[in-house]
Design a protein around this motif. Structure first.
Motif, PDB file in Angstrom:
ATOM      1  N   THR A  45       1.059  -1.434   0.269  1.00  0.00           N
ATOM      2  CA  THR A  45      -0.016  -0.249  -0.614  1.00  0.00           C
ATOM      3  C   THR A  45       0.767   1.315  -0.092  1.00  0.00           C
ATOM      4  O   THR A  45       1.245   1.506   0.631  1.00  0.00           O
ATOM      5  N   PRO A  46       0.740   2.227  -0.918  1.00  0.00           N
ATOM      6  CA  PRO A  46       1.451   3.231  -1.101  1.00  0.00           C
ATOM      7  C   PRO A  46       0.934   4.284  -0.095  1.00  0.00           C
ATOM      8  O   PRO A  46      -0.797   3.659   0.979  1.00  0.00           O
ATOM      9  N   LEU A  47       1.252   5.238   0.716  1.00  0.00           N
ATOM     10  CA  LEU A  47       0.583   6.104   1.950  1.00  0.00           C
ATOM     11  C   LEU A  47       1.788   8.122   1.197  1.00  0.00           C
ATOM     12  O   LEU A  47       3.332   7.791   1.072  1.00  0.00           O
ATOM     13  N   ARG A  56      -2.673   5.212   8.554  1.00  0.00           N
ATOM     14  CA  ARG A  56      -1.833   5.694   7.420  1.00  0.00           C
ATOM     15  C   ARG A  56      -3.399   6.419   6.440  1.00  0.00           C
ATOM     16  O   ARG A  56      -4.384   6.804   6.488  1.00  0.00           O
ATOM     17  N   GLY A  58      -3.393   8.409   3.059  1.00  0.00           N
ATOM     18  CA  GLY A  58      -3.927   7.625   1.732  1.00  0.00           C
ATOM     19  C   GLY A  58      -3.056   9.826   1.419  1.00  0.00           C
ATOM     20  O   GLY A  58      -3.080  11.134   1.766  1.00  0.00           O
ATOM     21  N   TYR A  64      -8.092   2.410  -0.753  1.00  0.00           N
ATOM     22  CA  TYR A  64      -7.982   2.175  -0.454  1.00  0.00           C
ATOM     23  C   TYR A  64      -8.836   1.364   0.831  1.00  0.00           C
ATOM     24  O   TYR A  64      -9.014   0.065   1.108  1.00  0.00           O
ATOM     25  N   GLY A  78       2.082  -1.388   4.548  1.00  0.00           N
ATOM     26  CA  GLY A  78       2.691   0.322   3.782  1.00  0.00           C
ATOM     27  C   GLY A  78       3.686  -0.136   3.283  1.00  0.00           C
ATOM     28  O   GLY A  78       4.510  -0.767   3.642  1.00  0.00           O
ATOM     29  N   VAL A  79       4.596   0.947   2.630  1.00  0.00           N
ATOM     30  CA  VAL A  79       5.358   0.910   1.951  1.00  0.00           C
ATOM     31  C   VAL A  79       6.052   2.587   1.803  1.00  0.00           C
ATOM     32  O   VAL A  79       5.493   3.581   1.411  1.00  0.00           O
ATOM     33  N   ALA A  80       6.708   2.621   2.492  1.00  0.00           N
ATOM     34  CA  ALA A  80       7.480   3.916   2.642  1.00  0.00           C
ATOM     35  C   ALA A  80       8.920   4.478   3.577  1.00  0.00           C
ATOM     36  O   ALA A  80       9.165   3.894   3.388  1.00  0.00           O
ATOM     37  N   GLN A  84       8.457   9.605   6.714  1.00  0.00           N
ATOM     38  CA  GLN A  84       7.031   9.125   6.799  1.00  0.00           C
ATOM     39  C   GLN A  84       6.485   9.065   8.085  1.00  0.00           C
ATOM     40  O   GLN A  84       5.237   9.648   7.794  1.00  0.00           O
ATOM     41  N   THR A 103      10.209   0.127   5.777  1.00  0.00           N
ATOM     42  CA  THR A 103      10.816   1.482   5.694  1.00  0.00           C
ATOM     43  C   THR A 103      12.172   0.878   5.417  1.00  0.00           C
ATOM     44  O   THR A 103      12.327  -0.583   5.552  1.00  0.00           O
TER      45      THR A 103
END
Length: 119
Positions: A45-47, A56, A58, A64, A78-80, A84, A103
């Motif tokens: 999941t992008p964030l 999260r 977005g 989502y 989540g990919v961060a 962030q 991360t």
């Protein structure tokens, strides 16, 4: 993944399948058979931001949250970047929390009580 004005649809992809560009300039599988959210085991999941309790942030459209609102859902990871991370985010009843985030510092898994554990 395909976005309409209100809904996100997932499409299967195998290396070498033809791709197209959507209205946002993002490369994605061509239209075809959709895959339901329960067929997915994990969603990366992008964030924009994440909190220590799995919250999260977005881009504000709620794609989502609407797509994965069911109680039975795939794992949301989540990919961060570490920058962030924030201490807390406001949370509404419709917000779908993250199960984990990755991360450059490693993995954080979120417990049922909302505490994170860096792995």
């Amino acid at each position: 993944m395909i976005l309409s004005a209100t809904r996100m649809t997932f499409r299967p992809y195998r290396a070498g399948d033809p791709l197209g560009t959507n209205r946002f300039g993002i490369v994605e599988p061509l239209p075809g058979r959709a895959v339901g959210p329960l067929a997915l085991a994990t969603v990366l999941t992008p964030l924009v931001g994440f909190s220590e309790d799995g919250g999260r942030l977005g881009m504000g459209a709620g794609y989502y949250d609407r797509r994965f609102a069911a109680q039975k859902r795939p794992a949301m990871i989540g990919v961060a970047h570490e920058l962030q991370r924030v201490d807390a985010l406001p949370r509404r009843e419709w917000d779908v929390p993250l199960d984990a985030v990755v991360t450059e510092r490693g993995w954080r898994c979120f417990t049922a009580r909302g505490r994170s554990m860096l792995l």
